[in-house]
Design an enzyme around this catalytic site. Structure first.
Site, PDB file in Angstrom:
ATOM      1  N   ARG B  53      -1.089  -4.037  -1.497  1.00 32.31           N
ATOM      2  CA  ARG B  53      -1.580  -3.714  -2.972  1.00 32.31           C
ATOM      3  C   ARG B  53      -1.597  -2.011  -2.693  1.00 32.31           C
ATOM      4  NH1 ARG B  53      -6.334  -6.102  -4.090  1.00 32.31           N
ATOM      5  NH2 ARG B  53      -5.624  -7.981  -3.177  1.00 32.31           N
ATOM      6  N   THR B  54      -1.639  -1.491  -1.652  1.00 34.69           N
ATOM      7  CA  THR B  54      -1.534   0.173  -1.632  1.00 34.69           C
ATOM      8  C   THR B  54      -0.044   0.539  -1.949  1.00 34.69           C
ATOM      9  OG1 THR B  54      -3.246   0.126   0.103  1.00 34.69           O
ATOM     10  CG2 THR B  54      -1.623   2.028  -0.139  1.00 34.69           C
ATOM     11  N   LYS B  82      14.341  -0.523  18.086  1.00 36.79           N
ATOM     12  CA  LYS B  82      14.984   0.015  19.382  1.00 36.79           C
ATOM     13  C   LYS B  82      14.091   0.963  20.044  1.00 36.79           C
ATOM     14  CE  LYS B  82      19.687  -0.638  17.856  1.00 36.79           C
ATOM     15  NZ  LYS B  82      20.522   0.355  16.939  1.00 36.79           N
ATOM     16  N   ARG B 103       2.163   4.142   5.942  1.00 36.28           N
ATOM     17  CA  ARG B 103       1.126   3.421   6.566  1.00 36.28           C
ATOM     18  C   ARG B 103       1.439   3.005   7.974  1.00 36.28           C
ATOM     19  NH1 ARG B 103      -3.076   0.662   4.100  1.00 36.28           N
ATOM     20  NH2 ARG B 103      -4.005  -0.756   5.633  1.00 36.28           N
ATOM     21  N   HIS B 131      -7.873   6.866   5.088  1.00 38.33           N
ATOM     22  CA  HIS B 131      -6.943   6.244   4.290  1.00 38.33           C
ATOM     23  C   HIS B 131      -7.520   7.155   2.930  1.00 38.33           C
ATOM     24  CE1 HIS B 131      -4.821   3.864   1.477  1.00 38.33           C
ATOM     25  NE2 HIS B 131      -5.469   2.679   1.548  1.00 38.33           N
TER      26      HIS B 131
END
Ligand SMILES: [Zn+2]
Lengths: 151, 304
Positions: B53-54, B82, B103, B131
């Site tokens: 949703r973000t 890697k 994020r 956030h």
């Protein structure tokens, strides 16, 4: 130098005085003195007028960097660093906890980016000096003195 | 006030005036469509952990302003597997994009990304830390539904111990002379360090484990989920998961103009029977993510 007769005088180098007795060996460790080749004398349990018992470290032929002085401040906040030239104290530095601490301590939060990203320097803001309390610049967690470990 | 090239990393970085300016800009974004404002600008969304949703909210905001999108949704991108450092990943992405939304599961990752990047970085969640765009849309919602931010009686309910959303919101609202009511079982109450900070700032607060003891006082009730992942012991989780379940039986015990918020997704904290009441603003709250994120994108790109 009369009052420090238990440890012999040095010609050139650094004398770290007023270390809490139980922290003297820790200072040896954080400055990584075990590996160096010049004369080092470490004394603990000396009588001190102001501290009761104290420790002294004398390092022949070595000058400390700012980072090293800051490290000492974290475990021996009352220490003084004397720069010795030709048996004389040329300069006397009172160690002080800086307002930001770069590189020398580790974040106690295992989920902090500083503990996961390869070769990354840490950075902390000192939010209280005594007892020491710092905030990680990255994860924003606070750490108290007992959670602080040196890198 | 100029936010061009600024990063949006932590709510701690913003003054009261700056927060109000961002909310004002969000209001302008909501009023007026600007379909070409960010034309030819590219947003990179780097989601090292999923948060649909973000991510969709940022993408929609960018598209509505005429910008372009690029990005990846999980950490499965080959180079990261890697063992490429975050620093190197950001250095690569900054060459392709004008603004980067990140994020990441590790705390402090967004701050490091901002140090690596010459393009503005917007933090869409760094582990349990911050956030900030969620906090800003929460403020925007409160301002919209109450007509003001100052002097409100704000109840926060649920997992107050681990709730990142709650901690950031409390920090942000502290600029506006609130009275807080922390409603949680003892084991999930607000951490002492936050309570100490409030005392230092001379902000009034009450703690309670029973919602009904304080519900009549509240202007806002912010409900959060009690997350299973937070508990080492599943038995502990079972004990708390159903403690707070709001339904219509609450209605006689609240102010007529109480507004109920929730960052969503909800599990069973708020019964759907409340959705149709004037108290429920949680879907509106989620929708407010769009004008707030539009405002932030336009601000850091120097277009407002
Ligand atoms: Zn950290």
């Amino acid at each position: 130098m009369k009052k420090e007769q238990s440890v012999s005088a040095i010609k050139e180098g650094t004398v770290i005085d007023h270390i809490p007795s139980n922290a003297a060996l820790k200072v040896v460790d954080i400055l990584d003195l075990r590996g160096i080749r010049s004369i080092i004398s470490v004394a603990t349990n000396l009588t001190s007028r102001t501290m009761g018992k104290k420790g002294i470290i004398k390092i022949g032929g070595k000058n400390l960097t700012k980072e090293e002085v800051d490290k000492i401040a974290l475990i021996a906040p009352d220490a003084t660093v004397n720069i010795i030239k030709n048996y004389d104290v040329k300069e006397k530095i009172k160690v002080a906890i800086p307002t930001t601490i770069n590189k020398i301590i580790k974040c106690s939060n295992p989920n902090c980016i500083t503990n996961n990203e390869k070769s990354m320097a840490t950075k902390f803001y000192v939010i209280r000096k005594r007892p020491l309390k710092v905030r990680c610049h990255y994860c924003e967690r606070n750490m108290d003195k007992e959670d602080i470990s040196l890198l | 006030m100029n936010f061009e090239k600024q990063d949006i990393i932590s709510i701690h970085d913003f003054s009261k005036q700056e927060l109000l300016f961002i909310l004002k800009t969000a209001k302008l974004m909501e009023k007026k469509l600007n379909p070409n404002l960010l034309k030819d600008k590219i947003l990179a969304t780097l989601f090292f952990e999923p948060s649909t949703r973000t991510r969709l909210s940022f993408m929609s905001a960018m598209e509505q302003l005429g910008g372009k999108l690029m990005g990846f949704a999980t950490a499965k991108m080959t180079s990261i597997k890697k063992g490429e450092t975050l620093w190197d990943t950001i250095k690569m992405v900054e060459a392709y994009a004008d603004v980067i939304v990140i994020r990441h599961p590790l705390e402090g990752s967004a701050r490091l990304a901002a140090e690596a990047s010459s393009k503005p970085i917007i933090n869409a969640g760094d582990g349990a830390n911050q956030h900030p765009t969620q906090t800003m849309l929460d403020l925007y919602t409160i301002q919209k539904v109450k007509g003001k931010l100052d002097n409100l009686h704000i109840g926060l309910l649920g997992d107050l111990k681990y709730g990142r959303t709650v901690h950031s919101l409390v920090t942000a609202l502290s600029h506006f002379n609130p009275i807080f009511y922390f409603i949680a079982p003892q084991a999930l109450q607000m951490p002492q360090t936050y309570l100490d900070e409030l005392k230092e700032k001379k902000i009034k607060f009450f703690t309670a484990s029973n919602l009904l003891k304080v519900s009549k006082k509240l202007d806002i009730l912010y409900v959060t989920r009690i997350q299973k992942e937070r508990f080492a012991d599943p038995v502990e989780y079972e004990k708390y998961k159903g403690v707070y379940k709001l339904d219509t039986s609450l209605l006689p015990n609240i102010k007529k103009d109480l507004k109920i918020m929730h960052p969503l997704p909800r599990v069973n904290e708020i019964d759907p029977s409340l959705d149709a009441t004037d108290h429920a603003v949680y879907f509106e709250q989620a929708a407010n993510g769009i004008p707030v994120r539009k405002a932030l994108l336009a601000l850091v790109l120097g277009k407002v």
